[in-house]
Design an enzyme around this catalytic site. Structure first.
Site, PDB file in Angstrom:
ATOM      1  N   CYS A 160      -4.842   2.356  -3.641  1.00 47.36           N
ATOM      2  CA  CYS A 160      -3.598   2.886  -3.051  1.00 47.36           C
ATOM      3  C   CYS A 160      -2.456   1.898  -3.214  1.00 47.36           C
ATOM      4  O   CYS A 160      -1.620   1.731  -2.317  1.00 47.36           O
ATOM      5  CB  CYS A 160      -3.787   3.253  -1.585  1.00 47.36           C
ATOM      6  SG  CYS A 160      -4.941   4.601  -1.314  1.00 47.36           S
ATOM      7  N   HIS A 210       0.863  -1.180   0.000  1.00 46.88           N
ATOM      8  CA  HIS A 210       0.000   0.000   0.000  1.00 46.88           C
ATOM      9  C   HIS A 210       0.901   1.232   0.000  1.00 46.88           C
ATOM     10  O   HIS A 210       2.030   1.197   0.489  1.00 46.88           O
ATOM     11  CB  HIS A 210      -0.864  -0.039   1.268  1.00 46.88           C
ATOM     12  CG  HIS A 210      -1.923   1.007   1.367  1.00 46.88           C
ATOM     13  ND1 HIS A 210      -1.649   2.307   1.726  1.00 46.88           N
ATOM     14  CD2 HIS A 210      -3.267   0.946   1.181  1.00 46.88           C
ATOM     15  CE1 HIS A 210      -2.782   2.995   1.771  1.00 46.88           C
ATOM     16  NE2 HIS A 210      -3.781   2.197   1.437  1.00 46.88           N
ATOM     17  N   GLN A 213      -4.386  -5.241   6.804  1.00 46.55           N
ATOM     18  CA  GLN A 213      -5.344  -6.136   6.161  1.00 46.55           C
ATOM     19  C   GLN A 213      -5.384  -7.512   6.815  1.00 46.55           C
ATOM     20  O   GLN A 213      -6.256  -8.331   6.495  1.00 46.55           O
ATOM     21  CB  GLN A 213      -4.994  -6.285   4.680  1.00 46.55           C
ATOM     22  CG  GLN A 213      -5.160  -5.018   3.863  1.00 46.55           C
ATOM     23  CD  GLN A 213      -6.613  -4.568   3.772  1.00 46.55           C
ATOM     24  OE1 GLN A 213      -7.533  -5.374   3.735  1.00 46.55           O
ATOM     25  NE2 GLN A 213      -6.825  -3.262   3.738  1.00 46.55           N
ATOM     26  N   LYS A 260     -10.409  -1.304  10.542  1.00 52.33           N
ATOM     27  CA  LYS A 260     -10.524  -2.467   9.660  1.00 52.33           C
ATOM     28  C   LYS A 260     -10.870  -3.739  10.422  1.00 52.33           C
ATOM     29  O   LYS A 260     -11.094  -4.792   9.824  1.00 52.33           O
ATOM     30  CB  LYS A 260      -9.232  -2.659   8.857  1.00 52.33           C
ATOM     31  CG  LYS A 260      -8.943  -1.505   7.890  1.00 52.33           C
ATOM     32  CD  LYS A 260      -7.707  -1.777   7.066  1.00 52.33           C
ATOM     33  CE  LYS A 260      -7.266  -0.542   6.286  1.00 52.33           C
ATOM     34  NZ  LYS A 260      -8.182  -0.152   5.211  1.00 52.33           N
ATOM     35  N   ASP A 283       3.227  -4.614   8.013  1.00 56.99           N
ATOM     36  CA  ASP A 283       1.966  -3.877   7.909  1.00 56.99           C
ATOM     37  C   ASP A 283       0.831  -4.892   8.018  1.00 56.99           C
ATOM     38  O   ASP A 283       0.569  -5.652   7.094  1.00 56.99           O
ATOM     39  CB  ASP A 283       1.916  -3.136   6.569  1.00 56.99           C
ATOM     40  CG  ASP A 283       0.566  -2.476   6.296  1.00 56.99           C
ATOM     41  OD1 ASP A 283      -0.355  -2.621   7.128  1.00 56.99           O
ATOM     42  OD2 ASP A 283       0.427  -1.837   5.232  1.00 56.99           O
TER      43      ASP A 283
END
Length: 404
Positions: free
Chosen positions: A362, A121, A201, A224, A198
């Site tokens: 993104c 991202h 997600q 999220k 990261d």
């Protein structure tokens, strides 16, 4: 076994209509919906507790502080972090990545190397580019293949003693690919590099164990994973958090201040300048409680079932191509129909009450790799159903006939 009707009843927004049609929400990769207990927790904080934390001796301040720190402990347990003070509250994943990238300006020298992956991202690309521009370090990219997987052989070739940090997502937001981060972390550590994962997600779909992964940093956003917007987490190993300078200066993060010199507070306060999103921090703990009450094994099994079903049904559509076909995937399907712009599909099926994401998500380098302007992305959560997928397929078929 998941009781889907019970689950859906816990999410008030799922009962509404859009353009006179029942809402079908397949944009969970952008933000998840919130269960009633999370909504009630937000209201309860502002109605019953609302006060600043850590600074007051009065009762409400102490109640707010206790609730905030209890949430930190919940998140520590959820991540299996060694210490609660390794859990830093931020405004989200972007803030968390920037805090570490900023700190690494004190570590890097010209010629050092920073590795990111082709699946990132923008939030896990741009801060590292900015860091390299400031320090003279070199940004290198771990390449991907046509299936949307990182090429591990190339990763091993790129790693060397100049590599100081590797930044890689746990799950790709654009393709759903689940990266082998545990193995990647071990390889990075062999050359002395730190690793930031990261997890934005990943956290809605699985329960990361930061000690088992042995990552140096793990970052994610609350919104999220059924929590509020404006709050996120930066997990960092104690040794690294003590070594890096704070990202922001202000109240709360200091031990002493004079006009001659300021000394910083210990962890976690060193990285938590100013009044935080107190309600967000408290309620993120509520969201973690909710997801654990559903159970991540149950969530994963059900979402994998939805993914398999959606993939099968989408491939019935003539001219449709799915991007991201890794054998290890989360419940995300990114696709296009030959001859049709993804935006047009998204606009038409919105009229049927179906929410999907269209564009580059993104993640422009991924779209450039495939030579496309973007995709339609349907991202599923444990409160979605196969019936909703069937409804989407029917809407896409009708959109295809209209647009070709």
């Amino acid at each position: 076994m998941i009781d889907i009707q019970k689950i859906r009843a816990e999410f008030p927004i799922l009962s509404q209509t859009v353009h006179g049609k029942p809402l079908v929400y397949f944009d969970n990769g952008a933000t998840s919906q919130k269960p009633q207990m999370v909504l009630e927790a937000i209201q309860h904080y502002y109605e019953q507790i609302n006060a600043n934390i850590h600074r007051g001796v009065h009762t409400l301040s102490q109640l707010a502080t206790d609730a905030y720190e209890l949430s930190r402990q919940k998140i520590q347990k959820h991540l299996n972090a060694a210490h609660a003070y390794e859990v830093i509250f931020t405004s989200g994943t972007t803030h968390s990545v920037n805090a570490i990238a900023n700190g690494f300006a004190s570590v890097l020298k010209p010629g050092d190397e920073v590795l990111v992956s082709a699946l990132e991202h923008h939030s896990n690309i741009v801060p590292w580019q900015m860091l390299c521009e400031r320090t003279g370090a070199v940004l290198k990219v771990i390449p991907m293949n046509n299936q949307g997987e990182l090429i591990q052989e190339k990763y091993r070739e790129i790693l060397n003693e100049k590599t100081k940090i590797v930044a890689v997502n746990h799950i790709s937001n654009a393709l759903g690919t689940i990266n082998p981060v545990k193995e990647m972390i071990a390889l990075a550590h062999e050359v002395g590099a730190a690793v930031l994962v990261d997890g934005a997600q990943a956290v809605p779909h699985l329960k990361p164990d930061v000690q088992d992964l042995d990552c140096d940093f793990y970052v994610f956003s609350g919104h999220k994973m059924c929590g509020p917007t404006g709050v996120g987490i930066l997990y960092g190993k104690e040794t690294w958090l003590n070594q890096l300078p704070p990202y922001q200066g202000g109240g709360e993060m200091i031990a002493t201040v004079s006009f001659e010199k300021t000394t910083y507070a210990g962890l976690p306060h060193k990285f938590e300048a100013g009044t935080p999103n107190i309600a967000g921090g408290i309620v993120l703990g509520t969201a973690v409680d909710y997801l654990n009450s559903v159970g991540f094994e149950v969530i994963q099994a059900y979402e994998n079932e939805l993914l398999r079903y959606a993939t099968q049904r989408l491939l019935e559509i003539e001219g449709l191509r799915i991007y991201g076909t890794s054998s290890q995937k989360a419940s995300v399907v990114s696709f296009n129909i030959e001859g049709i712009h993804p935006y047009d599909i998204g606009t038409i099926i919105d009229k049927k009450g179906i929410a999907v994401r269209t564009g580059h998500h993104c993640a422009q380098p991924i779209m450039d790799f495939y030579g496309i302007p973007g995709t339609v992305r349907a991202s599923f959560a444990f409160y979605n159903t196969k019936e909703e997928i069937d409804y989407m397929i029917d809407a896409i078929q009708k959109a295809r006939l209209m647009l070709l």
